[in-house]
Scaffold this motif. Sequence first.
Motif, mmCIF file in Angstrom:
data_model
loop_
_atom_site.group_PDB
_atom_site.id
_atom_site.type_symbol
_atom_site.label_atom_id
_atom_site.label_comp_id
_atom_site.label_asym_id
_atom_site.label_seq_id
_atom_site.Cartn_x
_atom_site.Cartn_y
_atom_site.Cartn_z
ATOM 1 N N VAL A 84 14.423 10.819 5.860
ATOM 2 C CA VAL A 84 13.330 9.894 6.140
ATOM 3 C C VAL A 84 12.318 10.596 7.033
ATOM 4 O O VAL A 84 12.650 11.511 7.770
ATOM 5 C CB VAL A 84 13.834 8.582 6.803
ATOM 6 C CG1 VAL A 84 14.681 7.798 5.836
ATOM 7 C CG2 VAL A 84 14.613 8.865 8.073
ATOM 8 N N ARG A 85 11.065 10.152 6.926
ATOM 9 C CA ARG A 85 10.002 10.780 7.707
ATOM 10 C C ARG A 85 8.889 9.788 7.947
ATOM 11 O O ARG A 85 8.825 8.743 7.319
ATOM 12 C CB ARG A 85 9.452 12.007 6.991
ATOM 13 C CG ARG A 85 8.811 11.678 5.659
ATOM 14 C CD ARG A 85 8.423 12.949 4.942
ATOM 15 N NE ARG A 85 7.901 12.642 3.622
ATOM 16 C CZ ARG A 85 6.757 13.071 3.167
ATOM 17 N NH1 ARG A 85 5.982 13.822 3.916
ATOM 18 N NH2 ARG A 85 6.356 12.765 1.965
ATOM 19 N N ARG A 86 8.007 10.138 8.852
ATOM 20 C CA ARG A 86 6.795 9.370 9.094
ATOM 21 C C ARG A 86 5.682 10.028 8.321
ATOM 22 O O ARG A 86 5.631 11.239 8.208
ATOM 23 C CB ARG A 86 6.467 9.359 10.581
ATOM 24 C CG ARG A 86 7.553 8.676 11.394
ATOM 25 C CD ARG A 86 7.289 8.821 12.851
ATOM 26 N NE ARG A 86 6.400 7.748 13.274
ATOM 27 C CZ ARG A 86 5.855 7.683 14.462
ATOM 28 N NH1 ARG A 86 6.050 8.628 15.339
ATOM 29 N NH2 ARG A 86 5.092 6.673 14.786
ATOM 30 N N MET A 87 4.783 9.219 7.796
ATOM 31 C CA MET A 87 3.675 9.751 7.005
ATOM 32 C C MET A 87 2.495 10.029 7.937
ATOM 33 O O MET A 87 1.651 9.180 8.163
ATOM 34 C CB MET A 87 3.278 8.766 5.921
ATOM 35 C CG MET A 87 4.371 8.475 4.911
ATOM 36 S SD MET A 87 4.789 9.900 3.903
ATOM 37 C CE MET A 87 3.370 9.960 2.848
ATOM 38 N N ILE A 88 2.485 11.236 8.512
ATOM 39 C CA ILE A 88 1.390 11.660 9.378
ATOM 40 C C ILE A 88 0.695 12.828 8.690
ATOM 41 O O ILE A 88 1.303 13.864 8.436
ATOM 42 C CB ILE A 88 1.897 12.075 10.776
ATOM 43 C CG1 ILE A 88 2.602 10.893 11.445
ATOM 44 C CG2 ILE A 88 0.741 12.584 11.614
ATOM 45 C CD1 ILE A 88 3.277 11.239 12.746
ATOM 46 N N LYS A 89 -0.571 12.642 8.372
ATOM 47 C CA LYS A 89 -1.341 13.629 7.631
ATOM 48 C C LYS A 89 -1.312 14.991 8.315
ATOM 49 O O LYS A 89 -1.567 15.110 9.505
ATOM 50 C CB LYS A 89 -2.784 13.129 7.498
ATOM 51 C CG LYS A 89 -3.671 14.010 6.666
ATOM 52 C CD LYS A 89 -5.050 13.389 6.543
ATOM 53 C CE LYS A 89 -5.998 14.306 5.847
ATOM 54 N NZ LYS A 89 -7.329 13.709 5.708
ATOM 55 N N GLY A 90 -0.943 16.022 7.532
ATOM 56 C CA GLY A 90 -0.996 17.392 8.010
ATOM 57 C C GLY A 90 0.151 17.820 8.905
ATOM 58 O O GLY A 90 0.118 18.903 9.472
ATOM 59 N N LYS A 91 1.180 16.988 9.063
ATOM 60 C CA LYS A 91 2.297 17.349 9.937
ATOM 61 C C LYS A 91 3.611 17.273 9.183
ATOM 62 O O LYS A 91 3.821 16.414 8.335
ATOM 63 C CB LYS A 91 2.371 16.415 11.142
ATOM 64 C CG LYS A 91 1.225 16.567 12.101
ATOM 65 C CD LYS A 91 1.458 15.751 13.347
ATOM 66 C CE LYS A 91 0.326 15.943 14.329
ATOM 67 N NZ LYS A 91 0.528 15.161 15.542
ATOM 68 N N ASP A 92 4.533 18.189 9.520
ATOM 69 C CA ASP A 92 5.891 18.140 9.005
ATOM 70 C C ASP A 92 6.616 17.101 9.840
ATOM 71 O O ASP A 92 6.846 17.296 11.029
ATOM 72 C CB ASP A 92 6.561 19.507 9.143
ATOM 73 C CG ASP A 92 7.976 19.505 8.599
ATOM 74 O OD1 ASP A 92 8.328 18.566 7.862
ATOM 75 O OD2 ASP A 92 8.724 20.444 8.918
ATOM 76 N N THR A 93 6.956 15.969 9.230
ATOM 77 C CA THR A 93 7.379 14.823 10.034
ATOM 78 C C THR A 93 8.786 14.331 9.721
ATOM 79 O O THR A 93 9.060 13.157 9.853
ATOM 80 C CB THR A 93 6.394 13.664 9.828
ATOM 81 O OG1 THR A 93 6.342 13.359 8.435
ATOM 82 C CG2 THR A 93 5.019 14.007 10.352
#
Length: 135
Positions: A84-93
Amino acid sequence: MATEHQYFYEDEVFRIDKRGNVEFGMVLENSELVSSDDNSDAEDNVKIKKGHIRVAWHPTGAEEVVCEKKVGLADRSLMPGDVVRRMIKGKDTQRGYCRHMEVTACVQVVGTKHIINNIKSSNLVSLEVILGFNL
């Protein structure tokens, strides 16, 4: 324009047709990720534009490329162990792994357009139980 994808392979999506009926479909690919089906025709090799997805509509299986903004998310299945991850533009999350799932449903009352939202799946009873079928 956001570069992140809103829908992914095997997401279930929905749209409302011109008569107000709900249509469901499965995402086959987005502009970045293509399904692993090796039986591709020349048409399937066409790159999908950003912000669009290829959907197979139920029950016909007809495939259509649609804008992500024209559909809504009906189901995204997660299983224990999925990343699972957070959808933050331009970052490996990447944030962790799925350990527990809680399933809810939006239920349409048969014969009406009335929809009841966010019913816990544990509150639903299988039709086999109600009708006494032994499967």
